[in-house]
Design an enzyme around this catalytic site. Structure first.
Site, PDB file in Angstrom:
ATOM      1  N   ASP A 243      37.822  39.191  29.747  1.00 21.10           N
ATOM      2  CA  ASP A 243      37.904  39.650  31.145  1.00 21.10           C
ATOM      3  C   ASP A 243      39.280  39.333  31.721  1.00 21.10           C
ATOM      4  O   ASP A 243      39.402  38.821  32.833  1.00 21.10           O
ATOM      5  CB  ASP A 243      36.809  38.970  31.975  1.00 21.10           C
ATOM      6  CG  ASP A 243      36.604  39.655  33.330  1.00 21.10           C
ATOM      7  OD1 ASP A 243      36.994  40.838  33.464  1.00 21.10           O
ATOM      8  OD2 ASP A 243      36.069  39.016  34.253  1.00 21.10           O
ATOM      9  N   LYS A 245      42.387  40.001  33.643  1.00 23.72           N
ATOM     10  CA  LYS A 245      42.824  40.881  34.720  1.00 23.72           C
ATOM     11  C   LYS A 245      43.549  40.046  35.762  1.00 23.72           C
ATOM     12  O   LYS A 245      43.407  38.805  35.782  1.00 23.72           O
ATOM     13  CB  LYS A 245      41.627  41.606  35.345  1.00 23.72           C
ATOM     14  CG  LYS A 245      40.554  40.698  35.913  1.00 23.72           C
ATOM     15  CD  LYS A 245      39.355  41.509  36.409  1.00 23.72           C
ATOM     16  CE  LYS A 245      38.261  40.605  36.970  1.00 23.72           C
ATOM     17  NZ  LYS A 245      37.069  41.370  37.398  1.00 23.72           N
ATOM     18  N   ASN A 248      41.899  37.127  37.664  1.00 24.92           N
ATOM     19  CA  ASN A 248      41.535  35.901  36.957  1.00 24.92           C
ATOM     20  C   ASN A 248      42.747  35.097  36.504  1.00 24.92           C
ATOM     21  O   ASN A 248      42.610  34.144  35.726  1.00 24.92           O
ATOM     22  CB  ASN A 248      40.662  36.230  35.742  1.00 24.92           C
ATOM     23  CG  ASN A 248      39.304  36.767  36.158  1.00 24.92           C
ATOM     24  OD1 ASN A 248      38.817  36.484  37.246  1.00 24.92           O
ATOM     25  ND2 ASN A 248      38.686  37.550  35.287  1.00 24.92           N
TER      26      ASN A 248
END
Length: 279
Positions: A243, A245, A248
């Site tokens: 995840d 991106k 984050n």
């Protein structure tokens, strides 16, 4: 009377033989059970990963304890040297050393204290998700500021996210890197699971992009390089993030990057990867 005695004497050896026979049968049964140990190959990959995570956690805990002990000795040595160089009486030296030992003992007791939500003062909410929220909090004893991730256990179960949360917690506890958000402690009550993590006041890279619109080549190269280091640090421990991106990628007060939000991370079984596949 004599006949009764002789009858008892005849009976006793038989009882002993029966008892020894029962013991032998019990021993044979135990032996049979020992002959069928669980084959190592039947262990699942999940079990192996749990064992590896537990081993790494124990090793990190031991290293941390030895590091604390060494630092404690060094602090005492430095104080003793300073007292020896200073014009301080022997009585005052002993009093200062006793005061140091008392402070060290208090610190160690605080380290062993079982944390709970009542030990923190809840401040601003900085994030909200499907089954939890993140708040800035302040530890009441020290005044240190942290980020508290609060997850509702019933929602985690309902959405089937227990394994994801467990993987996130295991990764944060296992990986010691300046490139990812640090986990200081975790605890739970009947309703919620709490993760006390490093608070990063610099915001995230998405907010930075929205504010600056376009990064310079040097800025982009700097953040890409730190992102690569962060991803590498978890790959070394056989985890994948899944995840990545800008939301984050968090920034500390000095502008350095930390990878966060490991809710979708997954342990990687490297034994299934063929050698030379990336060559």
């Amino acid at each position: 009377m004599d006949s009764a005695r002789s009858w008892l004497q005849k009976l006793q050896p038989r009882d002993k033989m029966r008892a020894s026979s029962r013991k032998k049968n019990t021993f044979d049964e135990c032996k049979d059970e020992e002959k069928s140990p669980e084959d190592d190959e039947s262990l699942s990959n999940t079990t192996k990963q749990k064992v590896a995570a537990a081993k790494q956690y124990i090793e990190n805990h031991y290293k941390e304890q030895m590091k604390n002990l060494q630092e404690r000795k060094e602090r005492r040595t430095i104080l003793e040297k300073k007292l020896a160089d200073a014009d301080v009486s022997e009585e005052d030296q002993n009093n200062l050393l006793k005061f140091l030992e008392k402070k060290e003992t208090e610190y160690m007791r605080l380290q062993r204290h079982k944390m709970g939500v009542d030990d923190f003062e809840l401040l601003t909410m900085i994030g909200k998700g499907a089954f939890g929220e993140v708040r800035v909090c302040r530890e009441k004893t020290t005044g240190h500021v942290f980020a508290m991730k609060k997850l509702k256990k019933s929602e985690m179960l309902r959405r089937g996210q227990v394994e994801h949360v467990r993987a996130e917690r295991n990764l944060l506890a296992e990986v010691d890197s300046n490139c990812i958000v640090k986990l200081y402690c975790s605890f739970q009550d009947e309703e919620f699971l709490y993760l006390i993590m490093e608070y990063l006041p610099g915001g995230d890279v998405m907010t930075l992009l929205m504010r600056k619109d376009t990064l310079t080549e040097d800025e982009a190269g700097f953040y890409v390089a730190e992102t690569v280091l962060a991803i590498e640090s978890i790959h070394k421990h056989n985890y994948i993030h899944r995840d990545i991106k800008p939301d984050n990628l968090l920034l500390d007060r000095y502008g350095h990057l930390r990878l966060s939000d490991f809710g979708l991370c997954k342990p990687l079984d490297c034994s299934t990867i063929q050698e030379g596949i990336f060559q």
